[in-house]
Design an enzyme around this catalytic site. Sequence first.
Site, PDB file in Angstrom:
ATOM      1  N   ASP A   4      48.481 105.120  90.500  1.00  0.00           N
ATOM      2  CA  ASP A   4      49.652 104.936  89.649  1.00  0.00           C
ATOM      3  C   ASP A   4      50.573 106.140  89.813  1.00  0.00           C
ATOM      4  O   ASP A   4      50.383 106.969  90.705  1.00  0.00           O
ATOM      5  CB  ASP A   4      49.232 104.737  88.196  1.00  0.00           C
ATOM      6  CG  ASP A   4      48.570 105.980  87.593  1.00  0.00           C
ATOM      7  OD1 ASP A   4      48.314 106.957  88.330  1.00  0.00           O
ATOM      8  OD2 ASP A   4      48.314 105.976  86.371  1.00  0.00           O
ATOM      9  N   GLU A  20      44.578  98.828  80.750  1.00  0.00           N
ATOM     10  CA  GLU A  20      45.443  99.206  81.864  1.00  0.00           C
ATOM     11  C   GLU A  20      46.777  98.477  81.820  1.00  0.00           C
ATOM     12  O   GLU A  20      47.822  99.062  82.130  1.00  0.00           O
ATOM     13  CB  GLU A  20      44.738  98.950  83.206  1.00  0.00           C
ATOM     14  CG  GLU A  20      43.554  99.867  83.476  1.00  0.00           C
ATOM     15  CD  GLU A  20      43.941 101.341  83.556  1.00  0.00           C
ATOM     16  OE1 GLU A  20      45.140 101.660  83.674  1.00  0.00           O
ATOM     17  OE2 GLU A  20      43.027 102.183  83.494  1.00  0.00           O
ATOM     18  N   TYR A  62      47.051  98.636  91.684  1.00  0.00           N
ATOM     19  CA  TYR A  62      46.574  99.669  90.750  1.00  0.00           C
ATOM     20  C   TYR A  62      45.580  99.076  89.740  1.00  0.00           C
ATOM     21  O   TYR A  62      44.467  99.592  89.567  1.00  0.00           O
ATOM     22  CB  TYR A  62      47.733 100.330  90.009  1.00  0.00           C
ATOM     23  CG  TYR A  62      47.243 101.138  88.835  1.00  0.00           C
ATOM     24  CD1 TYR A  62      46.605 102.360  89.034  1.00  0.00           C
ATOM     25  CD2 TYR A  62      47.343 100.653  87.531  1.00  0.00           C
ATOM     26  CE1 TYR A  62      46.096 103.083  87.972  1.00  0.00           C
ATOM     27  CE2 TYR A  62      46.841 101.377  86.457  1.00  0.00           C
ATOM     28  CZ  TYR A  62      46.216 102.580  86.685  1.00  0.00           C
ATOM     29  OH  TYR A  62      45.696 103.292  85.633  1.00  0.00           O
TER      30      TYR A  62
END
Length: 350
Positions: free
Chosen positions: A137, A36, A119
């Site tokens: 996101d 991520e 996020y």
Amino acid sequence: MKLEEITEPLLSWYEENKRDLPWRREPTPYHVWVSEIMLQQTRVEAVKDYYRRFLAELPGIRDLAVCPENKLLKLWEGLGYYNRVKNMQKAAKEIVEEYGGNIPPDYEKILALPGIGSYTAGAVSSIAFGLKKPAVDGNVLRVISRITENGEDILKQSVKRRMEQELEAVMPEDRPGAFNQSLMELGATVCIPNGMAKCDACPVRHLCGARAHGTVLDFPKKAAKKQRRIEEKTVLLIQNGQEYAICKRPDKGLLAGLYEFPNMEGWLTQEEVLSAVEELKLMPLHIRAAGEAKHIFSHVEWHMKGYVVKVASTEEKKAGNLLFINKKESKGKYPIPSAFSAYRKYIEED
């Protein structure tokens, strides 16, 4: 339309259409976290090789915590936004010290780690730990804005927070990670950012307000960005036999702590470049143009003009703040940011 109506069709679509990505095959907390952070500001296809190489060198959090900075930045070279990986290392050290080397299965504790926002905390919490936390996101903001025809500015934190709350309320208790990933996947492959969305392939097209009213391209709404500042630079490729000069950037600010080709503010003439090289107590033998290049950061653009300067052979490894290294050293030891990628070829061809 009630937002919870999207849940089942999205999950069914995701199971049939999700891409085979390396971090999805073994979604441990560390793997999800690494992927991520890498995926921020970077395309999926570009991340795959970086992800594999990073995990091969740093297979666990303890490895990341003790990795020498030069090696860490070299592993990240080309991904840009180097503060991302510096913050990862800070977080890894904290995880080792506070949690015995394991990411805690707690959203608030994950959120409190350096470099982790809502996020990433939501992605790790939901995908790795099965916690009912949203991961919102740009892809998710776009999808939900179109479905609900929400005309608010998605760059506002208040809008993002409200969307997080709305999604958390409709997330399935048993599959929060799959739900988050289905929204991300839809935004990445169907409800795309540039150009018209592929509405015919969308599993929730019958629930989408923007599709029903022909306003897909009107969403999401964003406030106009500030114009980037333009900086002109002259880049020097100073060659001493088989070695060339690099220097280290300051420890704070843009590209902090990385190595770069020496450069100066403004576009210098050949004569000005030769004078600058002589001031370093080097003897220039030959100079030629290395062309122009541009690199765009989030708030600034570098407009660069380069010169290759060959200097008389010297055994000195340093000249001023310059360090002379060979090509092999640069590939394995000194991380040079992609901002200078247009000028690498002039080093490699000699």
